[in-house]
Design a protein around this motif. Sequence first.
Motif, PDB file in Angstrom:
ATOM      1  N   TYR A 130       2.196   3.315  23.086  1.00 51.88           N
ATOM      2  CA  TYR A 130       2.142   4.151  24.263  1.00 51.88           C
ATOM      3  C   TYR A 130       0.699   4.272  24.717  1.00 51.88           C
ATOM      4  CZ  TYR A 130       0.807   8.158  21.305  1.00 51.88           C
ATOM      5  OH  TYR A 130       0.177   9.006  20.430  1.00 51.88           O
ATOM      6  N   ILE A 169       6.159   7.975  32.384  1.00 49.29           N
ATOM      7  CA  ILE A 169       6.231   9.350  32.856  1.00 49.29           C
ATOM      8  C   ILE A 169       5.176   9.490  33.941  1.00 49.29           C
ATOM      9  CG2 ILE A 169       5.811  11.773  32.318  1.00 49.29           C
ATOM     10  CD1 ILE A 169       6.859  11.331  29.574  1.00 49.29           C
ATOM     11  N   ASN A 176       1.833   8.100  31.940  1.00 50.93           N
ATOM     12  CA  ASN A 176       1.947   7.717  30.536  1.00 50.93           C
ATOM     13  C   ASN A 176       2.896   6.520  30.483  1.00 50.93           C
ATOM     14  OD1 ASN A 176       0.375   9.879  29.823  1.00 50.93           O
ATOM     15  ND2 ASN A 176       1.914  10.852  28.526  1.00 50.93           N
ATOM     16  N   TYR A 230       4.913   3.388  28.061  1.00 50.19           N
ATOM     17  CA  TYR A 230       5.491   3.166  26.736  1.00 50.19           C
ATOM     18  C   TYR A 230       6.096   1.776  26.668  1.00 50.19           C
ATOM     19  CZ  TYR A 230       5.346   8.221  27.208  1.00 50.19           C
ATOM     20  OH  TYR A 230       4.940   9.512  27.459  1.00 50.19           O
ATOM     21  N   VAL A 246      -1.867   6.749  27.367  1.00 48.44           N
ATOM     22  CA  VAL A 246      -2.036   7.908  28.245  1.00 48.44           C
ATOM     23  C   VAL A 246      -3.094   7.651  29.308  1.00 48.44           C
ATOM     24  CG1 VAL A 246      -1.227   9.522  26.485  1.00 48.44           C
ATOM     25  CG2 VAL A 246      -3.685   9.024  26.696  1.00 48.44           C
TER      26      VAL A 246
END
Lengths: 114, 116
Positions: free
Chosen positions: A49, A94, A32, A34, A51
């Motif tokens: 963001y 992440i 992920n 951002y 995904v």
Amino acid sequence: SQTIHQWPATLVQPVGSPLSLECTVEGTSNPNLYWYRQAAGRGLQLLFYSVGIGQISSEVPQNLSASRPQDRQFILSSKKLLLSDSGFYLCASIGRGSRVDTQYFGPGTRLTVL
Amino acid sequence: AQSVAQPEDQVNVAEGNPLTVKCTYSVSGNPYLFWYVQYPNRGLQFLLKYITGDNLVKGSYGFEAEFNKSQTSFHLKKPSALVSDSALYFCAVRDMGQSNTGKLIFGQGTTLQVKP
């Protein structure tokens, strides 16, 4: 562990010029990603963001756009910069496949619009 | 609405003294809580997090934080401050309404000034 790269480190651009900031991530796959902006060395504003590849969510309406052309590449762009676009831009990630849910940050890009 | 509050813009402490940087949160359900530190013109560095388990969490550089569910707090602490700890500290909570996105809600930050 993942490493996040951002470039350029600093940028001075005239009002009305285009912008392209790049973020790349090493050491993980399918993260992920951002984009944040930090004004005046204080609070963080989440801009976009993602995904997955080609999946972009915008948090606030503004003069900026984001793209994710590759799994570990996240680009922040503008067609015409405004004075209010000045700030410190941070990319965060992440990583997948680990137990931790921690966002890790890149070193940032300082953008000054004159 | 979910939120994070850092009630102090700045905390001043003498080197060698204990330090506390305060954070309170408001979320539905069990929170995922984080502390980050930022040095001038640098990105945020992860210090520690609370997901579950022991209420006292130990992290990098000798920092620790205590999760207090009844007070909805997650204060950052260090027994003995160093001048090099002077920086901007952010508390954050996972946005549980969109947990699959990994989004965080950040506090406004607290500047820690440690004087020799």
